[in-house]
Design an enzyme around this catalytic site. Structure first.
Site, PDB file in Angstrom:
ATOM      1  N   CYS A 106       0.739  -1.131  -0.297  1.00 56.05           N
ATOM      2  CA  CYS A 106       0.060   0.120  -0.158  1.00 56.05           C
ATOM      3  C   CYS A 106       1.171   1.280  -0.251  1.00 56.05           C
ATOM      4  CB  CYS A 106      -0.664   0.094   1.345  1.00 56.05           C
ATOM      5  SG  CYS A 106      -1.836   1.245   1.056  1.00 56.05           S
ATOM      6  N   GLU A 149      -7.968  -0.839  -3.479  1.00 58.60           N
ATOM      7  CA  GLU A 149      -8.914   0.293  -3.201  1.00 58.60           C
ATOM      8  C   GLU A 149     -10.465   0.981  -3.360  1.00 58.60           C
ATOM      9  OE1 GLU A 149      -6.324   3.095  -4.133  1.00 58.60           O
ATOM     10  OE2 GLU A 149      -4.698   0.521  -4.570  1.00 58.60           O
ATOM     11  N   HIS A 152     -10.309   1.440   1.186  1.00 62.00           N
ATOM     12  CA  HIS A 152      -9.658   2.842   1.059  1.00 62.00           C
ATOM     13  C   HIS A 152     -10.889   3.430   1.025  1.00 62.00           C
ATOM     14  CE1 HIS A 152      -5.386   2.646   1.007  1.00 62.00           C
ATOM     15  NE2 HIS A 152      -4.877   2.200  -0.248  1.00 62.00           N
TER      16      HIS A 152
END
Length: 198
Positions: A106, A149, A152
């Site tokens: 990451c 993603e 996130h």
């Protein structure tokens, strides 16, 4: 010599502990906020190009708006073959019972890698800037990139998906840099269709 994380800080990537990474991102109202979405996507792409210039990404890469300090629900994913996916307001709507474990990195804590279990296939509902809703299926490595993603955008880092007590591996000991996913294929888009047609 700077560490991988120091390189990411220099490139403007928000690091673990930043409040923006722990909050769910705010969806865009589309098409009304299309100009705002375009601006964020342009910034994501430019930053990804700078990141790719300092680190090899044989497995592909992704970047979500919160990693740039922008709490909006958009991410860009680059597949290993160079295809680029823009995911506006994405959410996982289905996933396979089959899972696998692979190491992930990451950009927001890039000095380590962690072994993460994820579904082998996911279906993701997302919009284009005109507000049209589409459901796209992804499998293998591309499913992993997309799911990372979306995490996130939901305020979650991959550490939270690791089993209790599991340790991350310092990048100095990780041997997978510069190699593709171990699926045999880098990951594929399964299909794409308008959500209305499901």
């Amino acid at each position: 010599m700077p560490t991988p994380s120091q390189n990411m800080i220099e490139l403007g990537i928000a690091q673990e502990g930043a409040a923006v990474l722990a909050r769910p991102a705010v969806p865009f109202t589309l098409p009304a906020e299309a100009p705002d979405a375009h601006r964020v996507v342009t910034r994501l792409r430019a930053t990804m190009s700078r990141v790719a210039a300092v680190h090899p990404f044989a497995k592909g890469m992704g970047l979500a708006a919160p990693q740039l300090g922008v709490g909006r629900a958009v991410a860009v994913v680059r597949a290993p073959d160079g295809r680029e996916l823009v995911l506006l307001n994405p959410r996982v709507v289905d996933e396979s019972p089959e899972t696998d474990e692979q190491f992930e990195g990451c950009l927001s804590f890039f000095d380590v890698r962690g072994l993460v279990r994820r579904p082998s296939r996911i279906e993701v509902a997302h919009q284009d800037v005109d507000g049209h809703l589409t459901v796209t299926g992804f499998r293998d490595g591309l499913a992993r990139l997309v799911a990372h993603e979306i995490d996130h955008l939901e305020g979650r880092l991959y550490r939270e998906r690791m089993p209790p007590g599991a340790e991350v591996v310092p990048v100095s000991r990780y041997r997978g840099t510069g190699t593709g996913w171990s699926y045999g294929a880098a990951g594929r888009t399964v299909d794409q269709r308008a959500a209305e047609g499901r």
